[in-house]
Write a protein that holds these residues in place. Structure first.
Motif, PDB file in Angstrom:
ATOM      1  N   GLY A 280     -16.971 155.328   3.851  1.00 29.59           N
ATOM      2  CA  GLY A 280     -16.263 154.411   4.363  1.00 29.59           C
ATOM      3  C   GLY A 280     -15.741 154.861   5.741  1.00 29.59           C
ATOM      4  O   GLY A 280     -15.550 156.536   6.079  1.00 29.59           O
ATOM      5  N   GLU A 281     -14.636 153.755   6.388  1.00 27.50           N
ATOM      6  CA  GLU A 281     -14.501 153.832   7.757  1.00 27.50           C
ATOM      7  C   GLU A 281     -12.809 153.772   7.260  1.00 27.50           C
ATOM      8  O   GLU A 281     -12.323 152.474   6.880  1.00 27.50           O
ATOM      9  N   ARG A 282     -11.897 154.562   7.798  1.00 33.75           N
ATOM     10  CA  ARG A 282     -10.766 153.290   7.987  1.00 33.75           C
ATOM     11  C   ARG A 282      -9.476 154.168   9.127  1.00 33.75           C
ATOM     12  O   ARG A 282     -10.602 155.412   9.833  1.00 33.75           O
TER      13      ARG A 282
END
Length: 61
Positions: free
Chosen positions: A56-58
């Motif tokens: 995922g991305e953050r």
């Protein structure tokens, strides 16, 4: 280029060419693969259990 590298490259090339001409392999007889028969067997069945990967991305602070 440095003369030592040129001389080393020439010596290597001469050694490789000499190696090709000094080795002579003659085939004495033709080879063959053995005959193999498999009865009653099928492809192997595998049921691997592998881990999950979450990607995922953050935003970084």
């Amino acid at each position: 280029m440095k003369p030592a590298y040129v001389v080393a490259a020439l010596v290597l090339v001469v050694a490789i060419v000499f190696g090709f001409y000094i080795i002579d392999v003659d085939r004495v007889r033709d080879g063959s693969l053995p005959s193999v028969s498999v009865d009653g067997a099928g492809p192997s069945v595998n049921d691997p259990e592998v881990g999950d990967v979450n990607v995922g991305e953050r935003d970084l602070p």
